[in-house]
Design an enzyme around this catalytic site. Structure first.
Site, PDB file in Angstrom:
ATOM      1  N   GLU A   1      18.553  21.037 -86.026  1.00  0.00           N
ATOM      2  CA  GLU A   1      18.605  19.795 -86.805  1.00  0.00           C
ATOM      3  C   GLU A   1      18.573  18.648 -85.814  1.00  0.00           C
ATOM      4  O   GLU A   1      19.581  18.341 -85.178  1.00  0.00           O
ATOM      5  CB  GLU A   1      19.893  19.726 -87.643  1.00  0.00           C
TER       6      GLU A   1
ATOM      7  N   CYS B   1      20.941  10.495 -88.573  1.00  0.00           N
ATOM      8  CA  CYS B   1      19.690  11.141 -88.139  1.00  0.00           C
ATOM      9  C   CYS B   1      18.504  10.747 -88.999  1.00  0.00           C
ATOM     10  O   CYS B   1      17.375  10.724 -88.527  1.00  0.00           O
ATOM     11  CB  CYS B   1      19.862  12.655 -88.143  1.00  0.00           C
TER      12      CYS B   1
HETATM   13  P1  NAD Z   1      23.526  15.947 -78.072  1.00  0.00           P
HETATM   14  O1  NAD Z   1      22.271  16.739 -77.979  1.00  0.00           O
HETATM   15  O2  NAD Z   1      23.907  15.087 -76.947  1.00  0.00           O
HETATM   16  O3  NAD Z   1      24.783  16.912 -78.312  1.00  0.00           O
HETATM   17  C1  NAD Z   1      24.853  17.873 -79.324  1.00  0.00           C
HETATM   18  C2  NAD Z   1      25.644  19.069 -78.835  1.00  0.00           C
HETATM   19  O4  NAD Z   1      24.964  19.656 -77.748  1.00  0.00           O
HETATM   20  C3  NAD Z   1      27.055  18.716 -78.353  1.00  0.00           C
HETATM   21  O5  NAD Z   1      27.954  19.634 -78.907  1.00  0.00           O
HETATM   22  C4  NAD Z   1      26.957  18.850 -76.843  1.00  0.00           C
HETATM   23  O6  NAD Z   1      28.146  19.313 -76.242  1.00  0.00           O
HETATM   24  C5  NAD Z   1      25.856  19.850 -76.652  1.00  0.00           C
HETATM   25  N1  NAD Z   1      25.113  19.640 -75.402  1.00  0.00           N
HETATM   26  C6  NAD Z   1      24.821  18.451 -74.815  1.00  0.00           C
HETATM   27  N2  NAD Z   1      24.125  18.644 -73.679  1.00  0.00           N
HETATM   28  C7  NAD Z   1      23.974  19.971 -73.530  1.00  0.00           C
HETATM   29  C8  NAD Z   1      23.328  20.797 -72.554  1.00  0.00           C
HETATM   30  N3  NAD Z   1      22.721  20.293 -71.485  1.00  0.00           N
HETATM   31  N4  NAD Z   1      23.375  22.136 -72.727  1.00  0.00           N
HETATM   32  C9  NAD Z   1      24.005  22.684 -73.785  1.00  0.00           C
HETATM   33  N5  NAD Z   1      24.621  21.958 -74.745  1.00  0.00           N
HETATM   34  C10 NAD Z   1      24.607  20.615 -74.628  1.00  0.00           C
HETATM   35  O7  NAD Z   1      23.368  15.150 -79.427  1.00  0.00           O
HETATM   36  P2  NAD Z   1      24.193  13.896 -79.883  1.00  0.00           P
HETATM   37  O8  NAD Z   1      23.836  12.761 -78.994  1.00  0.00           O
HETATM   38  O9  NAD Z   1      25.616  14.284 -80.049  1.00  0.00           O
HETATM   39  O10 NAD Z   1      23.583  13.608 -81.326  1.00  0.00           O
HETATM   40  C11 NAD Z   1      22.592  12.661 -81.608  1.00  0.00           C
HETATM   41  C12 NAD Z   1      21.308  13.316 -82.025  1.00  0.00           C
HETATM   42  O11 NAD Z   1      21.551  14.241 -83.078  1.00  0.00           O
HETATM   43  C13 NAD Z   1      20.286  12.351 -82.553  1.00  0.00           C
HETATM   44  O12 NAD Z   1      19.034  12.651 -82.011  1.00  0.00           O
HETATM   45  C14 NAD Z   1      20.277  12.599 -84.048  1.00  0.00           C
HETATM   46  O13 NAD Z   1      19.056  12.293 -84.682  1.00  0.00           O
HETATM   47  C15 NAD Z   1      20.579  14.064 -84.105  1.00  0.00           C
HETATM   48  N6  NAD Z   1      21.170  14.446 -85.386  1.00  0.00           N
HETATM   49  C16 NAD Z   1      20.436  15.227 -86.233  1.00  0.00           C
HETATM   50  C17 NAD Z   1      20.960  15.583 -87.472  1.00  0.00           C
HETATM   51  C18 NAD Z   1      20.157  16.427 -88.441  1.00  0.00           C
HETATM   52  O14 NAD Z   1      20.763  16.937 -89.386  1.00  0.00           O
HETATM   53  N7  NAD Z   1      18.864  16.598 -88.263  1.00  0.00           N
HETATM   54  C19 NAD Z   1      22.232  15.144 -87.833  1.00  0.00           C
HETATM   55  C20 NAD Z   1      22.950  14.354 -86.947  1.00  0.00           C
HETATM   56  C21 NAD Z   1      22.412  14.021 -85.713  1.00  0.00           C
END
Ligand code: NAD
Length: 467
Positions: free
Chosen positions: A209, A243
């Site tokens: 997502e 999102c």
């Molecule tokens: P992010 O990718 O920074 O983090 C998400 C998760 O991934 C966290 O739990 C984090 O600990 C983990 N993570 C981060 N870096 C990592 C790595 N190098 N290796 C492994 N795991 C890692 O995302 P965010 O900034 O928290 O969220 C924002 C994004 O999420 C936006 O792009 C938004 O559009 C998207 N989003 C999508 C939905 C949907 O339903 N489609 C809903 C909400 C947010």
């Protein structure tokens, strides 16, 4: 064995038992989670307030999503779990065909920060409903919400059925190294790629997502007052950290000036109705942290340097994690904001003359999570829906397609995601859809004509099918 691996092994140990659990047992678990949410409601509000300065009602709306999914799953669980009888084909005549949806095993939910309670719990609902054990890794950027989620889960379920792993990237990476059966990921695209690659190590199925740049098309016939009001809400809600929030508007050039004055008016009407200032409004939350605030500010500054005009807003306060609701126009492709997801309260406005230009602008970016069309012309609406692609679309509104109807599956396409959540689709994605054929052993139905040496009759039958 590390503590994480140890906890994972515990979850794995109950796979078989959970696979054979009844609908009632699964429903009771979902009820226990909801009871925990209700009990901790005020703490969840307080956590959201500390993390993003979010209004209680906006967090309540997040919790309503959880309730909607739980109620729907409980109501339908027995039906979803029943073997589905499948009609016979000519080739399966005399046999009994069915699909049984079995749990996959252990599901990992790796989640984001912008709606932290829902993002932790909503994917856990179909995982539990489908008879899986579940591991939840909340976002480290929303630690107060993460703590409450952990306490709710610990109270509701035993540790061999559900576990919450708090921590940052190191914890995420260790979890991704374990042989989960399904990984549900919410977050940005670059980490999405990491998830997809590491899932391959264990052939885990995935739901991704993600986000992207969701466009809004406003044509010559649109009701502009209505569109401006809804877009002001859609872009400023949760300070743009949604999102499916509208990222940029492509409006017919004949209506641009009117729209720009209306959207400015509407941002003020919704968020500065008492004249105290947008920064004082209880409805304008803060960005999750200083790094993301600086990132959004840099996108606005880069656009301004490259010729964007600030229609309204443009201000920021890094320390306060505040980005003033902003509308930009005179956009060009060399601006970073035209390619990067803002995930903040900044709307870019572009214009078009011909419909083909709209398609061209959208196709220059990856497939978005959402697309919005504002128009009163049915033919134009069909044209834009048929000639674009996105995970979901809304006509004459925005941001109302997620968490509002469990019968409407939600998800992305291409770089905005894969797989679906919501109701039965979520249940199915957390299940192994196992096709089963029962062969009766009486001589009329157990016909072994396809075994060698091949008969003339079998030869004719197969060859006839090729004609
Ligand atoms: P992010 O990718 O920074 O983090 C998400 C998760 O991934 C966290 O739990 C984090 O600990 C983990 N993570 C981060 N870096 C990592 C790595 N190098 N290796 C492994 N795991 C890692 O995302 P965010 O900034 O928290 O969220 C924002 C994004 O999420 C936006 O792009 C938004 O559009 C998207 N989003 C999508 C939905 C949907 O339903 N489609 C809903 C909400 C947010």
């Amino acid at each position: 064995m590390s503590e994480i691996a140890d906890k994972f092994a515990k979850l794995q140990s109950s796979r078989q038992r959970l696979r054979n659990s009844s609908a009632k047992e699964r429903a009771d678990k979902l009820k226990a989670i909801w009871a925990g949410v209700v009990e901790r409601k005020d703490d969840i509000f307080a956590a959201g307030h500390k993390e993003r300065g979010t209004h209680d009602l906006d967090i309540a709306a997040e919790l309503v999503m959880i309730k909607g999914e739980i109620d729907f799953a409980i109501k339908n669980l027995a039906k979803w779990m029943k073997a589905e009888k499948i009609k016979n084909s000519l080739n399966t005549m005399g046999k009994r065909c069915e699909i049984r949806r079995q749990s996959k095993g252990v599901v990992l939910n790796l989640s984001a920060y912008n709606a932290p309670t829902a993002e932790c719990l909503v994917p856990a609902i179909p995982a539990i409903a489908a008879g899986n054990a579940v591991a939840i890794k909340p976002s480290e950027h929303a630690p107060y919400s993460a703590q409450i989620v952990q306490e709710i889960i610990n109270n509701a379920l035993p540790s061999d059925e559900a576990e919450v792993f708090q921590g940052g990237v190191d914890v995420s990476q260790e979890l991704l190294g374990l042989p989960f059966d399904h990984i549900y990921y919410t977050g940005g695209m670059s980490v999405g790629k990491i998830v997809m690659k590491t899932a391959a190590d264990h052939f885990a199925s995935i739901t991704l997502e993600m986000g992207g740049k969701s466009p809004v098309i406003i044509d010559e016939t649109a009701n502009l007052d209505n569109a401006a009001k809804k877009l002001a809400w859609g872009r400023v809600m949760n300070a743009g950290q949604v999102c499916i929030a509208p990222e940029y508007v492509i409006i017919h050039e004949s209506r641009k000036d009117q729209f720009l004055s209306l959207i400015e008016e509407q941002i003020n009407a919704l968020y500065n109705f008492d004249g105290a200032g947008l920064d004082k409004s209880a409805y304008v939350p803060r960005i999750i942290n200083e790094r993301h605030t600086a990132r959004i500010k840099a996108l606005v500054d880069d656009a301004k340097e490259k010729g964007a005009r600030v229609v309204c807003g443009g201000g920021s306060d890094l320390e306060d994690r505040y980005i003033e609701p902003t509308v930009l126009t005179n956009m060009s492709e060399d601006m970073d904001i035209m390619h990067e997801e803002v995930f903040g309260p900044v709307l870019s406005v572009l214009t078009y003359g011909s419909r083909e230009e709209v398609l061209d602008i959208i196709s220059r970016r990856p497939s978005p999570l959402a697309l919005y069309v504002y128009s009163t012309d049915d033919e134009a609406i069909e044209y834009f829906l048929n000639n674009t692609s996105s995970g979901s679309a809304v006509v004459n509104s925005n941001c109302i397609q997620s968490g509002t109807n469990p019968r409407l599956p939600f998800g992305g396409v291409g770089s905005s995601g894969m797989g679906r959540i919501g109701g039965y689709e979520g249940f199915k994605s957390m299940s192994n859809e196992r096709s089963i054929v029962h062969q009766p052993l009486d001589r009329f139905r157990d016909i072994l004509i396809m075994l060698p040496p091949y008969s003339e009759r079998y030869n004719n039958l197969i060859m006839k099918a090729l004609k």
